[in-house]
Design a protein around this motif. Structure first.
Motif, short mmCIF file in Angstrom:
data_model
loop_
_atom_site.label_atom_id
_atom_site.label_comp_id
_atom_site.label_asym_id
_atom_site.label_seq_id
_atom_site.Cartn_x
_atom_site.Cartn_y
_atom_site.Cartn_z
N ASP A 53 -12.93 51.81 -43.23
CA ASP A 53 -12.92 51.93 -41.77
C ASP A 53 -14.09 51.19 -41.12
O ASP A 53 -13.98 50.70 -40.01
CB ASP A 53 -12.95 53.40 -41.35
CG ASP A 53 -11.64 54.11 -41.66
OD1 ASP A 53 -10.61 53.43 -41.86
OD2 ASP A 53 -11.66 55.36 -41.69
N ASP A 54 -15.23 51.15 -41.81
CA ASP A 54 -16.41 50.43 -41.33
C ASP A 54 -16.87 49.50 -42.44
O ASP A 54 -17.78 49.81 -43.21
CB ASP A 54 -17.54 51.39 -40.95
CG ASP A 54 -18.78 50.65 -40.47
OD1 ASP A 54 -18.72 49.42 -40.21
OD2 ASP A 54 -19.84 51.30 -40.36
N PRO A 55 -16.21 48.34 -42.57
CA PRO A 55 -16.47 47.46 -43.71
C PRO A 55 -17.90 46.97 -43.82
O PRO A 55 -18.34 46.55 -44.88
CB PRO A 55 -15.50 46.30 -43.52
CG PRO A 55 -14.94 46.44 -42.16
CD PRO A 55 -15.20 47.82 -41.68
N ILE A 85 -14.16 42.35 -40.39
CA ILE A 85 -15.27 42.65 -39.48
C ILE A 85 -15.08 41.91 -38.16
O ILE A 85 -15.28 42.49 -37.08
CB ILE A 85 -16.63 42.32 -40.13
CG1 ILE A 85 -16.90 43.29 -41.27
CG2 ILE A 85 -17.75 42.34 -39.10
CD1 ILE A 85 -18.07 42.93 -42.15
N LYS A 86 -14.67 40.65 -38.22
CA LYS A 86 -14.45 39.88 -36.99
C LYS A 86 -13.42 40.57 -36.10
O LYS A 86 -13.57 40.59 -34.89
CB LYS A 86 -13.98 38.46 -37.31
CG LYS A 86 -15.09 37.55 -37.67
CD LYS A 86 -14.73 36.09 -37.89
CE LYS A 86 -13.35 35.64 -37.73
NZ LYS A 86 -13.11 34.24 -38.08
N LYS A 87 -12.37 41.11 -36.70
CA LYS A 87 -11.33 41.79 -35.92
C LYS A 87 -11.82 43.08 -35.29
O LYS A 87 -11.31 43.50 -34.26
CB LYS A 87 -10.13 42.11 -36.81
CG LYS A 87 -9.31 40.93 -37.18
CD LYS A 87 -8.16 41.37 -38.02
CE LYS A 87 -7.34 40.19 -38.44
NZ LYS A 87 -6.22 40.59 -39.28
N SER A 88 -12.81 43.70 -35.92
CA SER A 88 -13.27 44.99 -35.42
C SER A 88 -14.32 44.86 -34.32
O SER A 88 -14.61 45.83 -33.63
CB SER A 88 -13.83 45.85 -36.57
OG SER A 88 -15.04 45.29 -37.05
N VAL A 89 -14.88 43.67 -34.17
CA VAL A 89 -15.90 43.45 -33.13
C VAL A 89 -15.19 43.01 -31.86
O VAL A 89 -14.42 42.05 -31.88
CB VAL A 89 -16.91 42.36 -33.58
CG1 VAL A 89 -17.91 42.04 -32.48
CG2 VAL A 89 -17.62 42.81 -34.84
N PRO A 90 -15.44 43.71 -30.75
CA PRO A 90 -14.77 43.31 -29.49
C PRO A 90 -15.17 41.91 -29.06
O PRO A 90 -16.32 41.50 -29.23
CB PRO A 90 -15.27 44.33 -28.46
CG PRO A 90 -16.10 45.32 -29.20
CD PRO A 90 -16.32 44.83 -30.59
N ALA A 91 -14.21 41.19 -28.55
CA ALA A 91 -14.46 39.83 -28.06
C ALA A 91 -15.34 39.87 -26.83
O ALA A 91 -15.19 40.74 -25.98
CB ALA A 91 -13.15 39.12 -27.77
N GLU A 92 -16.25 38.91 -26.74
CA GLU A 92 -17.10 38.82 -25.57
C GLU A 92 -16.31 38.17 -24.44
O GLU A 92 -15.52 37.27 -24.66
CB GLU A 92 -18.34 37.99 -25.87
CG GLU A 92 -19.27 38.65 -26.86
CD GLU A 92 -20.52 37.82 -27.11
OE1 GLU A 92 -20.89 37.03 -26.23
OE2 GLU A 92 -21.09 37.97 -28.19
N GLY A 93 -16.57 38.60 -23.26
CA GLY A 93 -15.87 37.93 -22.19
C GLY A 93 -15.84 38.76 -21.02
O GLY A 93 -15.69 38.77 -19.96
#
Length: 93
Positions: A53-55, A85-93
């Motif tokens: 869940d938290d890689p 991990i990239k998928k779990s981090v919200p996109a900046e914007g």
């Protein structure tokens, strides 16, 4: 490090990882059974689930051991971890 009586699911997980058919660690563990992996890594099932869940909580040594268990190139496993991990981090914007 080996698991006695590996399920055919390990081979399927290995093949899918090598062929880059997986997009997250969750998908890998939808195939590969938790219990033998957790036991081989020296952790309990819940701890393994928490790591999935938290890689980011995986230790490098655990990932290297997992690569050995699955008999895959560790770089492919680290790439899958990175994608997860990239998928779990919200996109900046």
């Amino acid at each position: 490090m080996q698991i006695e009586d590996k399920s055919p699911k390990f081979e399927l997980g290995k093949r899918m990882l090598e062929e880059q058919q997986l997009t997250s660690l969750t998908e890998l563990f939808d195939i590969v059974p938790y219990t033998p992996v957790a036991k081989a890594l020296g952790i309990n099932n819940q701890r393994l689930r928490n790591k999935i869940d938290d890689p980011r909580s995986f230790r490098v040594s655990e990932l290297l051991d997992l690569a050995v268990l699955l008999d895959v190139d560790a770089i492919k496993l680290f790439a899958l971890l990175h994608e997860t991990i990239k998928k779990s981090v919200p996109a900046e914007g």
